[in-house]
Enzyme design. Structure first.
Site, PDB file in Angstrom:
ATOM      1  N   PHE A 145       0.863  -1.187   0.000  1.00  0.00           N
ATOM      2  CA  PHE A 145       0.000   0.000   0.000  1.00  0.00           C
ATOM      3  C   PHE A 145       0.895   1.231   0.000  1.00  0.00           C
ATOM      4  CE2 PHE A 145      -2.499   3.547   1.256  1.00  0.00           C
ATOM      5  CZ  PHE A 145      -3.725   3.310   0.641  1.00  0.00           C
ATOM      6  N   ASP A 230       9.430   2.994   1.704  1.00  0.00           N
ATOM      7  CA  ASP A 230       8.219   3.737   2.046  1.00  0.00           C
ATOM      8  C   ASP A 230       7.993   3.550   3.547  1.00  0.00           C
ATOM      9  OD1 ASP A 230       5.744   4.708   2.615  1.00  0.00           O
ATOM     10  OD2 ASP A 230       4.731   3.830   0.881  1.00  0.00           O
ATOM     11  N   LYS A 259       2.698  10.890   7.487  1.00  0.00           N
ATOM     12  CA  LYS A 259       1.931  10.578   8.708  1.00  0.00           C
ATOM     13  C   LYS A 259       2.526  11.206   9.969  1.00  0.00           C
ATOM     14  CE  LYS A 259      -0.012   6.236   6.937  1.00  0.00           C
ATOM     15  NZ  LYS A 259      -1.426   6.387   6.660  1.00  0.00           N
TER      16      LYS A 259
END
Ligand code: PMP
Length: 411
Positions: A145, A230, A259
């Site tokens: 993802f 990532d 985030k």
């Protein structure tokens, strides 16, 4: 101002909010503090997902709130990137130091960070590796993802994420996650980079075998391929180390971060070595709000809090504590849990497929005051803020136990 009830607000959401997310009707949040959220009826919930790990410092952290207020008081919330401002310079300096990297390209969301890294990888491939123009390939892992833009979903292996959104981007190669041999076999002279999560979080909290990132690093060095980690979800202490790559003592060529970097505000960044990041020149890439003074100031403060409060150590200790509690529950109610996995406070509980789906379990947990969300059909995600206390974890464990006690497994 009119006060709406939770039901009225849900009706308004149904009518005007595009339904690209599902939501439980009648639960509408208003306030947050640490690991606790309060809805418009004043009901309190324990937050065990911290906005997909975006709130490692918890909601409303006093130092972050103070910094946000101070920066707002300066009045400078946006400035074209074509001019320098104090906050962006201090932000990139501090983030470079935090990561042990040289250069930073600030953006706003994790998806944009991944897109940016893809552009850098391609340009590096053409200008530094001599890949023929238009031929660059980037390798991704199945079950990844990385976000929702068209280029990023082009690398997804989940049909719902890409169906009806084509045509998709070419130049993407998918390999299985977890065995470096598949990576080696997929490399050819046009391979520019691999983009990989150190732990697949949205993919069901999948931890690769020890040494996986180290193996990828060695192959990348040998074959002149960029290793792009990532760490949008695994970064900034979530896994019990500052970065997921630290488990294998690996430095990628590029980190994609987001985030938790923003301490609860939208901030992302692509961070890398000078050799790689220097391929970007004036006019090659940009973002109106990327690196805005407000974002940079709160992100600087978030990094300071993460370091000062040693959230990496907390995640490691509290993760072990929480997993031990889950194991106790498993002993009391055997057969409900299939597997417990994860690192630090990024924990997945895979449920027995003979029982209810994780989504239904989340609904029951929410009724009893614990908030979380499934990742994949049978996996519960537990990723509370890293400032959570043992007492709050115990409270959560009691709720989880009471829900698991009700689950029937029909053999
Ligand atoms: N990469 C990873 C590993 C993620 O977990 C996410 C979000 N869950 C993203 C990228 C996308 O980030 P954003 O939603 O901020 O665009």
């Amino acid at each position: 101002m009119k006060k709406y009830t939770a039901e009225e607000l849900t009706t308004l959401a149904d009518k005007h909010l595009v339904h690209n997310y599902g939501y439980p009707p009648g639960v509408v949040f208003r306030e947050g503090k640490g690991c606790r959220l309060t809805d418009v009826n004043g009901k309190e919930y324990l937050d065990f997902m911290s906005c997909y790990s975006a709130l490692n410092v918890g909601s409303g952290h006093p130092t972050i709130m103070e910094a946000a207020k101070n920066q707002l008081a300066r009045g400078l919330t946006a400035l074209p990137r074509t001019f320098l401002q104090e906050e962006i310079i201090l932000f990139v300096k501090e983030l470079a130091e935090f990561t042990g990297m040289d250069m930073v390209l600030p953006m706003n969301s994790g998806t944009e960070g991944v897109e940016t890294a893809m552009k850098i990888a391609r340009k590096w491939g053409y200008t530094q590796k001599g890949i023929p123009e238009g031929k660059a390939e980037i390798i991704f892992c199945a079950n990844n993802f990385h976000g929702r833009s068209i280029s990023v979903i082009s690398a997804s292996t989940i049909p719902q994420y890409y169906d009806h959104f084509g045509p998709l981007l070419p130049g993407i190669v998918i390999i299985p996650f977890g065995d470096a041999i598949d990576f080696r076999r997929a490399i050819n002279k046009n391979t520019a980079a691999i983009i990989v999560e150190p732990v697949q979080a949205e993919g069901g909290i999948i931890v690769p075998p020890d040494g996986y990132m180290q193996d990828l690093r060695k192959i990348c060095d040998k074959e002149k391929v960029l290793l792009i980690a990532d760490e949008v979800q695994t970064g900034f202490a979530r896994t019990g180390q500052m970065f997921g790559c630290d488990y294998d003592n690996v430095k990628p060529d590029i980190y994609v971060l987001g985030k938790a970097l923003g301490g609860g505000f939208p901030v992302s960044a692509v961070v890398g070595t000078k050799e790689v990041m220097s391929v970007m020149g004036p006019g090659d890439h940009g973002s109106t709000f990327g690196g805005n003074p407000f974002a940079c100031h709160v992100a600087r403060t978030a990094m300071k809090v993460i370091k000062e409060e040693e959230l990496d150590k907390r995640a490691l200790q509290l993760g072990a504590y929480f997993r031990a509690g889950l194991i106790d529950i498993d002993l009391k109610y055997p057969g409900v849990i299939k597997e417990i996995r994860g690192r630090g406070l990024l924990i997945g509980v895979e449920m027995n497929e003979k029982g209810p789906r994780a989504k239904e379990v989340c609904t029951e947990l929410m009724k009893k005051g614990l908030l979380t969300k499934e990742t994949r059909d049978y996996v519960l995600r537990f990723s509370p803020a890293l400032v959570i206390t043992e007492q709050e974890l115990n409270e959560g464990l009691r709720i989880i136990e009471s829900v698991f006690a009700e689950i029937d497994i029909d053999d």
